[in-house]
Design an enzyme around this catalytic site. Structure first.
Site, short mmCIF file in Angstrom:
data_model
loop_
_atom_site.label_atom_id
_atom_site.label_comp_id
_atom_site.label_asym_id
_atom_site.label_seq_id
_atom_site.Cartn_x
_atom_site.Cartn_y
_atom_site.Cartn_z
CG HIS A 22 -1.77 -6.19 7.08
ND1 HIS A 22 -1.87 -7.27 6.23
CD2 HIS A 22 -0.57 -5.62 6.79
CE1 HIS A 22 -0.79 -7.33 5.47
NE2 HIS A 22 0.02 -6.34 5.78
CB CYS A 72 2.98 -2.69 6.32
SG CYS A 72 2.87 -4.43 5.85
N1 LIG Z 1 3.46 -4.39 -0.77
C1 LIG Z 1 3.41 -4.07 0.50
O1 LIG Z 1 2.35 -3.99 1.09
C2 LIG Z 1 4.66 -3.78 1.27
C3 LIG Z 1 4.53 -3.12 2.49
C4 LIG Z 1 5.68 -2.79 3.22
C5 LIG Z 1 6.92 -3.15 2.73
N2 LIG Z 1 7.02 -3.83 1.54
C6 LIG Z 1 8.37 -4.18 1.09
O2 LIG Z 1 8.73 -3.26 0.06
C7 LIG Z 1 9.59 -3.91 -0.89
C8 LIG Z 1 8.96 -3.81 -2.26
O3 LIG Z 1 7.71 -4.48 -2.24
P1 LIG Z 1 6.56 -4.15 -3.29
O4 LIG Z 1 5.32 -4.75 -2.74
O5 LIG Z 1 6.57 -2.71 -3.65
O6 LIG Z 1 7.04 -5.01 -4.53
P2 LIG Z 1 6.46 -4.95 -6.03
O7 LIG Z 1 6.64 -6.31 -6.59
O8 LIG Z 1 5.12 -4.32 -6.06
O9 LIG Z 1 7.46 -3.94 -6.76
C9 LIG Z 1 8.80 -4.26 -7.02
C10 LIG Z 1 9.24 -3.50 -8.27
O10 LIG Z 1 10.64 -3.74 -8.44
C11 LIG Z 1 10.89 -4.06 -9.81
N3 LIG Z 1 12.11 -4.86 -9.86
C12 LIG Z 1 12.27 -6.20 -9.71
N4 LIG Z 1 13.57 -6.54 -9.78
C13 LIG Z 1 14.26 -5.37 -9.99
C14 LIG Z 1 15.64 -5.06 -10.15
N5 LIG Z 1 16.58 -6.01 -10.12
N6 LIG Z 1 15.98 -3.77 -10.35
C15 LIG Z 1 15.04 -2.78 -10.39
N7 LIG Z 1 13.71 -3.04 -10.24
C16 LIG Z 1 13.34 -4.31 -10.05
C17 LIG Z 1 9.61 -4.77 -10.27
O11 LIG Z 1 9.47 -4.70 -11.68
C18 LIG Z 1 8.53 -3.98 -9.55
O12 LIG Z 1 8.11 -2.86 -10.29
C19 LIG Z 1 9.77 -5.34 -0.34
O13 LIG Z 1 10.89 -5.36 0.51
C20 LIG Z 1 8.51 -5.55 0.47
O14 LIG Z 1 8.66 -6.56 1.45
C21 LIG Z 1 5.92 -4.12 0.80
#
Ligand SMILES: NC(=O)c1ccc[n+]([C@@H]2O[C@H](COP(=O)([O-])OP(=O)(O)OC[C@H]3O[C@@H](n4cnc5c(N)ncnc54)[C@H](O)[C@@H]3O)[C@@H](O)[C@H]2O)c1
Length: 351
Positions: free
Chosen positions: A225, A145
């Site tokens: 942020h 982000c």
């Molecule tokens: N949250 C943010 O603000 C944000 C912003 C930009 C990028 N990201 C990136 O996006 C990605 C996801 O982040 P998020 O915040 O959505 O995470 P999150 O924890 O909210 O969601 C992850 C999901 O994946 C599932 N999961 C876990 N292991 C798994 C597997 N082996 N197979 C299938 N599903 C599985 C979990 O149950 C959960 O529902 C990361 O790389 C993070 O760095 C996050």
């Protein structure tokens, strides 16, 4: 792929980013959501079928657990991948890097998110900057982000011939709202131990020409942020010239303190009033009346909705990898129209 067929997209990991990607894909007229895979069997996966999406377990064990919990499960990740042209991996940091082996074995195109390193795909994506480089590739990484916001804003200045070097301080939200009962800091500020923080170097993975240094601190709130930037311009400039450069990006929304948008919660409330799903702010929201130019120095601040900003980028990354739409501007315009990007300017008038 048949030129007229919709791109079938799988989403692996239905968390903060995955659920928003799934909804955004479902809104594109040239894409269809093949389904969603996850590991949990609680209300979060129940929402998948509630929305009319097909639910898959990451493996047989998880699919069985979901069935035991009474969920309507269509199979495993393997079945989902067989029914898709491309998979967007939205699992937590470092999990995606392992899933990549599965995708390569199956021979499906894939996108990972910013928690993974550049080396996982060898290409880092921000639509306005690196769409063409992603065309027809096997994979790309949609950057984080903060990095997305940095590349969008600095590219706008660079394209206008105004950018010499940029130095930014990032105030980072402590955790995401839905999981703030599980952790997150209170009553303190936690500086990142190293300067530069990782976001500046990460922006160079998209555009190596950027001269950018970032410093970051974690703050005790969950909404978004906030960035402050000091930029050395290539020459003395007028404020209007700088604003015009930012206006050239459809994914930077100029807002004003004078409109009552005086804090990040007020901007989120505006997104709710605009009827955006999840109150998503897809744009960088940059205060035009706070922005200051002094000779060849530029100062400004903006808000980054960490949960939403990478969603339009992910949609464009799908089109770039598939390669049917070669012109970044065409993809960006389609994504913007489907997600309502542009409605802030319409609602607030000229900023
Ligand atoms: N949250 C943010 O603000 C944000 C912003 C930009 C990028 N990201 C990136 O996006 C990605 C996801 O982040 P998020 O915040 O959505 O995470 P999150 O924890 O909210 O969601 C992850 C999901 O994946 C599932 N999961 C876990 N292991 C798994 C597997 N082996 N197979 C299938 N599903 C599985 C979990 O149950 C959960 O529902 C990361 O790389 C993070 O760095 C996050």
């Amino acid at each position: 792929m048949n030129g007229n067929r919709k791109i079938r997209v799988a989403v692996n990991g239905y968390g903060v980013i995955g659920k928003r990607v799934a909804d955004a894909v479902a809104r594109q007229d040239d894409m269809e959501l093949a389904g969603v895979s996850d590991i949990n069997a609680d209300w979060r996966s129940r929402m998948v079928t509630q929305k009319g999406y097909r639910l898959f377990g990451a493996a047989k064990e998880q699919a069985d657990l979901m069935r035991e919990a009474g969920l309507d499960v269509s199979g495993t990740l393997e079945d989902l991948l067989a029914a898709a042209d491309l998979v967007v991996d939205c699992t937590p940091k470092h999990v995606a890097a392992k899933n990549v082996e599965i995708y390569r074995q199956v021979g499906i195109k894939f996108i990972v998110q910013g928690g993974e390193k550049h080396t996982v795909t060898g290409h880092s994506f921000v639509a306005e900057s690196s769409y063409v480089g992603a065309l027809d590739r096997e994979s790309t990484r949609v950057v984080s982000c903060n990095t997305t916001s940095i590349v969008r804003t600095l590219s706008a200045l660079k394209n206008a011939g105004l950018l010499r070097r940029a130095r930014g301080t990032l105030l980072r939200r402590a955790t995401d709202p839905w999981e703030s009962h599980l952790g997150g800091i209170m009553n303190t500020l936690v500086p990142e131990p190293e300067i530069p923080s990782h976001q500046g170097p990460d922006a160079k993975s998209v555009d190596p020409e950027l001269d950018v240094v970032t410093m970051a601190v974690k703050v005790p709130e969950t909404l978004a942020h906030l960035h402050y930037w000091a930029v050395q311009l290539t020459r003395p400039a007028e404020k209007e010239e700088v604003l015009e450069a930012f206006r050239s990006s459809s994914r930077i929304a100029l807002i004003r303190m004078a409109d009552g948008l005086t804090a990040i919660n007020t901007v989120k409330e505006l997104m709710a009033d605009l009827g955006r799903p999840h109150d998503n702010l897809y744009e960088v929201a940059l205060w035009s009346d706070m922005l200051k130019v002094e000779g060849d120095e530029l100062f400004y601040g903006y808000m980054v909705d960490n949960q939403a900003i990478v969603i339009p980028e992910t949609v464009d990354a799908i089109r770039a990898l598939v390669g049917q739409i070669r012109d970044p501007n065409e993809s960006i315009a389609r994504t913007n129209a489907a997600l309502g990007i542009g409605t802030i300017a319409k609602a607030l008038g000229d900023q």
